[in-house]
Write a protein that holds these residues in place. Sequence first.
Motif, PDB file in Angstrom:
ATOM      1  N   LYS A   1      20.067  49.676  51.246  1.00 36.56           N
ATOM      2  CA  LYS A   1      20.130  48.273  50.841  1.00 36.56           C
ATOM      3  C   LYS A   1      19.495  48.079  49.468  1.00 36.56           C
ATOM      4  N   GLU A   2      18.397  48.775  49.213  1.00 33.60           N
ATOM      5  CA  GLU A   2      17.720  48.654  47.918  1.00 33.60           C
ATOM      6  C   GLU A   2      18.617  49.180  46.791  1.00 33.60           C
ATOM      7  N   GLU A   3      19.304  50.281  47.045  1.00 36.48           N
ATOM      8  CA  GLU A   3      20.216  50.838  46.038  1.00 36.48           C
ATOM      9  C   GLU A   3      21.401  49.901  45.788  1.00 36.48           C
ATOM     10  N   LEU A   4      21.882  49.277  46.857  1.00 35.69           N
ATOM     11  CA  LEU A   4      22.987  48.328  46.705  1.00 35.69           C
ATOM     12  C   LEU A   4      22.560  47.109  45.902  1.00 35.69           C
ATOM     13  N   LEU A   5      21.350  46.612  46.143  1.00 35.36           N
ATOM     14  CA  LEU A   5      20.850  45.454  45.398  1.00 35.36           C
ATOM     15  C   LEU A   5      20.691  45.777  43.918  1.00 35.36           C
ATOM     16  N   GLN A   6      20.166  46.967  43.629  1.00 39.33           N
ATOM     17  CA  GLN A   6      20.017  47.374  42.233  1.00 39.33           C
ATOM     18  C   GLN A   6      21.388  47.516  41.564  1.00 39.33           C
ATOM     19  N   LEU A   7      22.340  48.109  42.287  1.00 39.59           N
ATOM     20  CA  LEU A   7      23.690  48.279  41.761  1.00 39.59           C
ATOM     21  C   LEU A   7      24.353  46.922  41.530  1.00 39.59           C
ATOM     22  N   LYS A   8      24.154  46.002  42.442  1.00 46.45           N
ATOM     23  CA  LYS A   8      24.734  44.657  42.305  1.00 46.45           C
ATOM     24  C   LYS A   8      24.234  43.995  41.031  1.00 46.45           C
ATOM     25  N   GLU A   9      22.965  44.139  40.753  1.00 47.78           N
ATOM     26  CA  GLU A   9      22.389  43.545  39.534  1.00 47.78           C
ATOM     27  C   GLU A   9      23.035  44.137  38.280  1.00 47.78           C
ATOM     28  N   GLU A  10      23.210  45.451  38.281  1.00 49.60           N
ATOM     29  CA  GLU A  10      23.840  46.109  37.129  1.00 49.60           C
ATOM     30  C   GLU A  10      25.295  45.672  36.959  1.00 49.60           C
ATOM     31  N   LEU A  11      26.013  45.581  38.067  1.00 57.75           N
ATOM     32  CA  LEU A  11      27.425  45.202  38.018  1.00 57.75           C
ATOM     33  C   LEU A  11      27.601  43.749  37.585  1.00 57.75           C
ATOM     34  N   GLU A  12      26.699  42.878  38.032  1.00 59.30           N
ATOM     35  CA  GLU A  12      26.789  41.466  37.643  1.00 59.30           C
ATOM     36  C   GLU A  12      26.592  41.293  36.146  1.00 59.30           C
ATOM     37  N   LEU A  13      25.722  42.102  35.555  1.00 56.93           N
ATOM     38  CA  LEU A  13      25.517  42.052  34.109  1.00 56.93           C
ATOM     39  C   LEU A  13      26.782  42.492  33.374  1.00 56.93           C
ATOM     40  N   LYS A  14      27.409  43.566  33.848  1.00 59.06           N
ATOM     41  CA  LYS A  14      28.653  44.046  33.238  1.00 59.06           C
ATOM     42  C   LYS A  14      29.786  43.028  33.413  1.00 59.06           C
ATOM     43  N   TYR A  15      29.800  42.359  34.561  1.00 56.24           N
ATOM     44  CA  TYR A  15      30.830  41.361  34.813  1.00 56.24           C
ATOM     45  C   TYR A  15      30.669  40.162  33.875  1.00 56.24           C
ATOM     46  N   LYS A  16      29.420  39.777  33.636  1.00 58.47           N
ATOM     47  CA  LYS A  16      29.146  38.678  32.706  1.00 58.47           C
ATOM     48  C   LYS A  16      29.656  39.029  31.303  1.00 58.47           C
ATOM     49  N   GLU A  17      29.436  40.283  30.901  1.00 56.80           N
ATOM     50  CA  GLU A  17      29.903  40.736  29.588  1.00 56.80           C
ATOM     51  C   GLU A  17      31.437  40.761  29.532  1.00 56.80           C
ATOM     52  N   ALA A  18      32.052  41.151  30.650  1.00 60.09           N
ATOM     53  CA  ALA A  18      33.522  41.200  30.691  1.00 60.09           C
ATOM     54  C   ALA A  18      34.109  39.805  30.540  1.00 60.09           C
ATOM     55  N   LYS A  19      33.507  38.811  31.198  1.00 59.32           N
ATOM     56  CA  LYS A  19      34.021  37.443  31.101  1.00 59.32           C
ATOM     57  C   LYS A  19      33.891  36.891  29.687  1.00 59.32           C
ATOM     58  N   GLU A  20      32.888  37.349  28.983  1.00 58.74           N
ATOM     59  CA  GLU A  20      32.665  36.857  27.608  1.00 58.74           C
ATOM     60  C   GLU A  20      33.721  37.369  26.626  1.00 58.74           C
ATOM     61  N   LYS A  21      34.531  38.357  27.050  1.00 60.67           N
ATOM     62  CA  LYS A  21      35.597  38.868  26.185  1.00 60.67           C
ATOM     63  C   LYS A  21      36.794  37.917  26.120  1.00 60.67           C
ATOM     64  N   ASN A  22      36.832  36.938  27.055  1.00 59.73           N
ATOM     65  CA  ASN A  22      37.894  35.933  27.083  1.00 59.73           C
ATOM     66  C   ASN A  22      39.300  36.538  27.067  1.00 59.73           C
ATOM     67  N   LEU A  23      39.501  37.539  27.896  1.00 57.89           N
ATOM     68  CA  LEU A  23      40.821  38.166  27.989  1.00 57.89           C
ATOM     69  C   LEU A  23      41.803  37.247  28.730  1.00 57.89           C
ATOM     70  N   LYS A  24      43.090  37.384  28.419  1.00 60.05           N
ATOM     71  CA  LYS A  24      44.145  36.656  29.116  1.00 60.05           C
ATOM     72  C   LYS A  24      45.303  37.637  29.356  1.00 60.05           C
ATOM     73  N   LEU A  25      45.253  38.332  30.484  1.00 58.70           N
ATOM     74  CA  LEU A  25      46.270  39.333  30.791  1.00 58.70           C
ATOM     75  C   LEU A  25      46.910  39.015  32.137  1.00 58.70           C
ATOM     76  N   ASP A  26      48.233  39.068  32.173  1.00 58.07           N
ATOM     77  CA  ASP A  26      48.970  38.700  33.380  1.00 58.07           C
ATOM     78  C   ASP A  26      49.616  39.941  33.990  1.00 58.07           C
ATOM     79  N   MET A  27      49.180  40.328  35.163  1.00 59.41           N
ATOM     80  CA  MET A  27      49.759  41.449  35.908  1.00 59.41           C
ATOM     81  C   MET A  27      50.279  40.965  37.258  1.00 59.41           C
ATOM     82  N   SER A  28      50.741  39.721  37.294  1.00 65.96           N
ATOM     83  CA  SER A  28      51.099  39.106  38.567  1.00 65.96           C
ATOM     84  C   SER A  28      52.507  39.440  39.030  1.00 65.96           C
ATOM     85  N   ARG A  29      53.428  39.717  38.093  1.00 66.38           N
ATOM     86  CA  ARG A  29      54.802  39.996  38.499  1.00 66.38           C
ATOM     87  C   ARG A  29      55.337  41.197  37.726  1.00 66.38           C
ATOM     88  N   GLY A  30      56.350  41.849  38.325  1.00 70.08           N
ATOM     89  CA  GLY A  30      56.916  43.035  37.700  1.00 70.08           C
ATOM     90  C   GLY A  30      57.953  42.687  36.650  1.00 70.08           C
TER      91      GLY A  30
END
Length: 428
Positions: free
Chosen positions: A9-38
């Motif tokens: 559980k401790e390792e998962l909590l630490q990993l979650k914190e790291e991933l949330e930081l990376k996710y915040k950085e990803a959202k700041e890139k303001n990407l707009k990509l559509d992979m919804s249909r072929g």
Amino acid sequence: MKEFKSLTKEELLQLKEELELKYKEAKEKNLKLDMSRGKPSPAQLDMGMGLMDALNSNTVLNASDGTDCRNYGILDGLPESKRLMAQIMEAEPHQVMVLGNASLPIMYDTVSRSMTHGVCGSTPWYKLDKIKFLCPVPGYDRHFAITEYFGIEMINIPMTLEGPDMDMVEELVNNDSTVKGIWCVPKYSNPQGISYSDETVRRFASLKPAAEDFRIYWDNAYAVHHLYDEVQDHILNIITECEKAGNPDMVFMFASTSKISFSGSGIAAVAASQRNLDWMRESITLQTIGYDKINQLRHVKYFKDIEGIKAHMKKHADIMRPKFEAVLSILEKNLGGLGIGSWIAPHGGYFISFEAMEGCAKAIVAKCREAGITLTGAGATYPYKHDPKDSNIRIAPSFPSPEEMAAAAEIFSLCVKLVSVEKLLEQA
């Protein structure tokens, strides 16, 4: 990294914190990509622009039998367009009708015709208390939308690496007279990219339906949509196998050039027994004076024959392959060995199917959307848009560039990790 399920559980909590930081950085890139249909990419559509030059005001617009394509006449396809579509479908020209611009309306009309007038003289479905269709899952959302629209009960049939679970198909088809059909995408299936094995095709052909009006809806949408020259899937011809098994009327095969020439401006066909085709002609004669023969002629003059189709589709593969490989390599790099997802590397088709941990698909798709990546809605690959395990996600790599696909796959992998960690923490 170790499998996520083995982390404390401790390792998962630490990993979650790291991933949330990376996710915040990803959202700041303001990407707009559509992979919804072929959807084919602009580069793929550009390759077909020669179609626009195949005919001009000086072209003699007569078919090989002398028919003036500008006028009325020829209900079910020019002789040369039948030959071309028969080659794509690996059928015989006399088994083929070339109709409108896409195969989906043909499938819709076939179900509708069955509802109102019955199949080849059988009782119209609307007069029956219950009608059922079998639906291999995950599968094509537009198939399921048709049967849902007509109020037909849909039954999930799990897919295997050989095709649908044939033990289940045989049990239901052979013993339940309310089962009237099954949806199939037999080659490079949507979304998994699975091609039916020879045994699966033969078992389909050898069904002994309890309902005389049972039909296999064989949507051969990706008949020539290979990704590689050296590795190409081949499936047995279901019409031939049904004839061998004494079931010549049991199948409708559908195909189109929608992802070969222009989406929405291609030509589409159905192949079936003469009895089935005659039944379809009865209402088609009332529906239309005739389909677009000039468009049929345009396609034949441009592609000429199956060799022209194959050469054209090789160019499509050269565009598609780097996008698929970008996604697959990043999934393997970021998620391989973590035990939080699985996928199949298809040899063709238009999709990659991802199986997340149970209960995670909707959350992954939502997080991707927040980060600017639009995916097909979770659940769309199941009847009623309900994935009982909430685990399947369809990825459509065709439209974005390889670079965009790589960027999208990185964010997708990040979202899979983050949602999986959150799920495991819930269970801890």
